[in-house]
Design a protein around this motif. Structure first.
Motif, PDB file in Angstrom:
ATOM      1  N   TYR A 310       0.856  -1.187   0.000  1.00 56.49           N
ATOM      2  CA  TYR A 310       0.000   0.000   0.000  1.00 56.49           C
ATOM      3  C   TYR A 310       0.887   1.229   0.000  1.00 56.49           C
ATOM      4  O   TYR A 310       2.093   1.156   0.229  1.00 56.49           O
ATOM      5  CB  TYR A 310      -0.960   0.001   1.189  1.00 56.49           C
ATOM      6  CG  TYR A 310      -0.293   0.137   2.544  1.00 56.49           C
ATOM      7  CD1 TYR A 310       0.015   1.389   3.076  1.00 56.49           C
ATOM      8  CD2 TYR A 310       0.022  -0.984   3.304  1.00 56.49           C
ATOM      9  CE1 TYR A 310       0.619   1.510   4.312  1.00 56.49           C
ATOM     10  CE2 TYR A 310       0.628  -0.877   4.540  1.00 56.49           C
ATOM     11  CZ  TYR A 310       0.932   0.380   5.044  1.00 56.49           C
ATOM     12  OH  TYR A 310       1.543   0.496   6.267  1.00 56.49           O
ATOM     13  N   GLY A 331      -1.408   2.810   6.804  1.00 60.89           N
ATOM     14  CA  GLY A 331      -1.636   1.446   7.250  1.00 60.89           C
ATOM     15  C   GLY A 331      -2.797   1.350   8.216  1.00 60.89           C
ATOM     16  O   GLY A 331      -3.600   0.406   8.165  1.00 60.89           O
ATOM     17  N   LEU A 334      -5.953   1.657   6.251  1.00 62.18           N
ATOM     18  CA  LEU A 334      -6.216   0.392   5.569  1.00 62.18           C
ATOM     19  C   LEU A 334      -6.821  -0.617   6.534  1.00 62.18           C
ATOM     20  O   LEU A 334      -7.793  -1.311   6.199  1.00 62.18           O
ATOM     21  CB  LEU A 334      -4.915  -0.142   4.970  1.00 62.18           C
ATOM     22  CG  LEU A 334      -5.035  -1.334   4.032  1.00 62.18           C
ATOM     23  CD1 LEU A 334      -5.580  -0.895   2.689  1.00 62.18           C
ATOM     24  CD2 LEU A 334      -3.675  -1.997   3.846  1.00 62.18           C
ATOM     25  N   ALA A 335      -6.269  -0.702   7.736  1.00 59.96           N
ATOM     26  CA  ALA A 335      -6.787  -1.645   8.727  1.00 59.96           C
ATOM     27  C   ALA A 335      -8.238  -1.337   9.070  1.00 59.96           C
ATOM     28  O   ALA A 335      -9.075  -2.244   9.181  1.00 59.96           O
ATOM     29  CB  ALA A 335      -5.915  -1.589   9.982  1.00 59.96           C
ATOM     30  N   ASP A 345      -3.375  -9.400  11.502  1.00 61.40           N
ATOM     31  CA  ASP A 345      -3.600  -8.430  10.436  1.00 61.40           C
ATOM     32  C   ASP A 345      -2.603  -7.281  10.517  1.00 61.40           C
ATOM     33  O   ASP A 345      -2.079  -6.808   9.499  1.00 61.40           O
ATOM     34  CB  ASP A 345      -5.023  -7.872  10.504  1.00 61.40           C
ATOM     35  CG  ASP A 345      -6.082  -8.868  10.081  1.00 61.40           C
ATOM     36  OD1 ASP A 345      -5.766  -9.742   9.257  1.00 61.40           O
ATOM     37  OD2 ASP A 345      -7.220  -8.771  10.566  1.00 61.40           O
ATOM     38  N   THR A 346      -2.329  -6.826  11.740  1.00 63.38           N
ATOM     39  CA  THR A 346      -1.337  -5.768  11.918  1.00 63.38           C
ATOM     40  C   THR A 346       0.019  -6.217  11.392  1.00 63.38           C
ATOM     41  O   THR A 346       0.731  -5.459  10.727  1.00 63.38           O
ATOM     42  CB  THR A 346      -1.222  -5.373  13.400  1.00 63.38           C
ATOM     43  OG1 THR A 346      -2.462  -4.814  13.833  1.00 63.38           O
ATOM     44  CG2 THR A 346      -0.124  -4.339  13.615  1.00 63.38           C
ATOM     45  N   ARG A 348       0.520  -8.363   9.046  1.00 66.78           N
ATOM     46  CA  ARG A 348       0.423  -8.360   7.578  1.00 66.78           C
ATOM     47  C   ARG A 348       0.597  -6.947   7.020  1.00 66.78           C
ATOM     48  O   ARG A 348       1.298  -6.742   6.027  1.00 66.78           O
ATOM     49  CB  ARG A 348      -0.941  -8.905   7.143  1.00 66.78           C
ATOM     50  CG  ARG A 348      -1.020 -10.399   7.012  1.00 66.78           C
ATOM     51  CD  ARG A 348      -2.366 -10.837   6.472  1.00 66.78           C
ATOM     52  NE  ARG A 348      -2.238 -12.036   5.661  1.00 66.78           N
ATOM     53  CZ  ARG A 348      -3.232 -12.589   4.991  1.00 66.78           C
ATOM     54  NH1 ARG A 348      -4.441 -12.048   5.025  1.00 66.78           N
ATOM     55  NH2 ARG A 348      -3.036 -13.677   4.273  1.00 66.78           N
ATOM     56  N   ILE A 349      -0.069  -5.993   7.639  1.00 68.14           N
ATOM     57  CA  ILE A 349       0.018  -4.613   7.150  1.00 68.14           C
ATOM     58  C   ILE A 349       1.438  -4.083   7.303  1.00 68.14           C
ATOM     59  O   ILE A 349       1.937  -3.359   6.430  1.00 68.14           O
ATOM     60  CB  ILE A 349      -1.008  -3.729   7.883  1.00 68.14           C
ATOM     61  CG1 ILE A 349      -2.422  -4.131   7.429  1.00 68.14           C
ATOM     62  CG2 ILE A 349      -0.765  -2.247   7.621  1.00 68.14           C
ATOM     63  CD1 ILE A 349      -3.533  -3.454   8.220  1.00 68.14           C
TER      64      ILE A 349
END
Length: 447
Positions: A310, A331, A334-335, A345-346, A348-349
């Motif tokens: 991103y 980020g 996006l989350a 998920d964090t 991953r971001i």
């Protein structure tokens, strides 16, 4: 002797902190150093999170900070292109450089160590933006690596003369050939645009990075070309060297169709860069109810094996009237908008801003935190990787090729009575180091 040693740096959740020693711009040691260590500079991280330098893989530095000159009252993509087209006629080398340099320095202060910049190349502005980026690539290399994309914002067939300008841009040293597949008169012209761009990538031996499928739906075939680009990538033998920015209309497809396109992208080796700040601002403008989010289906892309990152895209202009070139801000956005709120998920971001973006930009060899890697590092003012987005931590140190290029030191205390204990909070949320952001109180007590 080492040039720099970061003591007690937390580089992985659930593992003890390590020492990171740097020599000659390269990481020489990750582990426990034997003390005393001879080093020109030492910083005790004391358990703070340290990550590789952030990468902005899609940033329009040439068009940054134009919103104060002429905003986009409609808030639409067409309005943004029209407003920016008018302003480009007045661009000078000095004016573009001043705005671009300001945002570049914000990005560095926020921990970014590589930017892929997309200056417009067209008959309106000529090669002014590109020439500025090429100059900044050299003059600012001590702060940040700059990849320069020759980007045909106005289309190729729609703007006669652009093809010749793109070739000249590549001859002058552009690192990447750009594309804007949807900005042609019809679907056939958009398909020819794709082949022209990928043909130039093959001819000049450079990667390709196209704006694609930037719409709320796929009713216009010009905004449903991700699968076609994947197929063209295979035909041209460019697997692993093609990136698509935006890809918002993919989220409007039925699930089975989305899965098919995701599989095509993964198989062809086409990466995707989501641009949530712009996509959310411009998308859904025609929706009176159930307003669409207009962001690429990030989770499905990642699960499907597509290299996905991103970026900020635009900073304070007709396309996006917000931003500080802060990858952690984007980020967090996006989350919040892609239902990515878990600790995994964090993680991953965070990978999307670092290792995934390194793959997008082709610098993954020699990137990261291990011996032999480039010493591009960020010390964050938080003690858990899971808190990197929600804490919005200070960038305590930004290290480029082993040299500290930015430092943020901030102490804020509430003065409304006796000292309040930290209640077990370690690190805690903090204000970002971005210039231009007000210095708001974000933690009760900071040591």
């Amino acid at each position: 002797m080492y040039d720099l040693v970061l003591r007690r740096a937390l580089i992985a959740e659930g593992r003890p902190p390590v020492d990171i020693a740097v020599a000659g711009g390269t990481i020489a040691l990750v582990g426990e150093a034997t003390w005393p260590v001879l080093a020109r500079e030492t910083f005790d991280c004391d358990g703070l999170v340290v990550v590789p330098g952030f990468i902005e893989p899609h940033l329009h530095l040439d068009k940054a900070l134009l919103d104060s000159v002429a905003p986009n009252p409609e808030g639409t993509l067409a309005g943004a292109i029209e407003v920016t087209g008018r302003l480009k006629r007045e661009f000078t080398h000095a004016s573009v450089r001043a705005r671009a340099l300001q945002v570049l320095r914000w990005a560095v202060a926020n921990g970014t160590t590589l930017i892929r910049a997309h200056p417009d190349v067209d008959p309106i502005g000529g090669l002014t933006g590109l020439d500025v980026m090429l100059e900044l690539r050299e003059s600012q290399r001590h702060l940040v690596d700059l990849q320069v994309v020759a980007f045909p914002q106005e289309g190729i067939e729609r703007a006669p003369g652009t093809h010749d300008l793109l070739r000249e841009a590549l001859r002058r040293g552009a690192d990447v050939i750009g594309g804007c597949a949807y900005n042609e008169a019809d679907l056939d012209a958009s398909r020819r645009h794709i082949d022209t761009v990928l043909g130039l990538a093959v001819e000049f031996g450079v990667p390709a990075d196209l704006h694609a499928d930037f719409a709320d739906d796929t009713s216009d075939g010009r905004f449903a070309l991700a699968g076609a680009i994947a197929e063209a990538t295979r035909r041209h033998g460019l697997g692993g060297r093609v990136t698509l920015g935006h890809v918002t209309s993919l989220a409007a497809c039925p699930p089975a169709e989305r899965a098919e396109v995701v599989a095509l992208l993964a198989e062809a080796g086409v990466a995707v860069v989501a641009l949530p700040a712009t996509d959310l601002h411009i998308g859904g403008r025609g929706d009176a109810r159930a307003v669409r989010r207009g962001v690429a289906p990030v989770r499905e892309l990642l699960d499907g094996g597509v290299v996905t990152a991103y970026s900020s895209n635009n900073v304070r202009n007709a396309f996006t009237p917000f931003g500080n070139a802060d990858m952690l801000d984007i980020g967090l956005l996006l989350a919040q908008t892609c239902h990515m709120g878990s600790p995994s998920d964090t993680a991953r971001i965070l990978r999307m801003a670092t290792t995934e973006a390194a793959r997008v930009t082709g610098v993954h060899d020699g990137y990261g935190i291990h011996p032999g890697a480039r010493a591009d590092l960020v010390v964050l003012g938080t003690r858990r990787h899971a808190d990197v987005l929600t804490d919005r931590p200070d960038r305590r140190l930004v290290v480029k090729r082993g040299r500290v290029v930015a430092r943020t030191v901030r102490t804020t205390e509430l003065l409304d009575g006796p000292d309040v204990p930290d209640a077990g909070v370690s690190g805690g949320p903090s204000v970002s180091g971005a210039p231009g952001r007000p210095a708001a109180v974000r933690r009760a007590r900071v040591a």
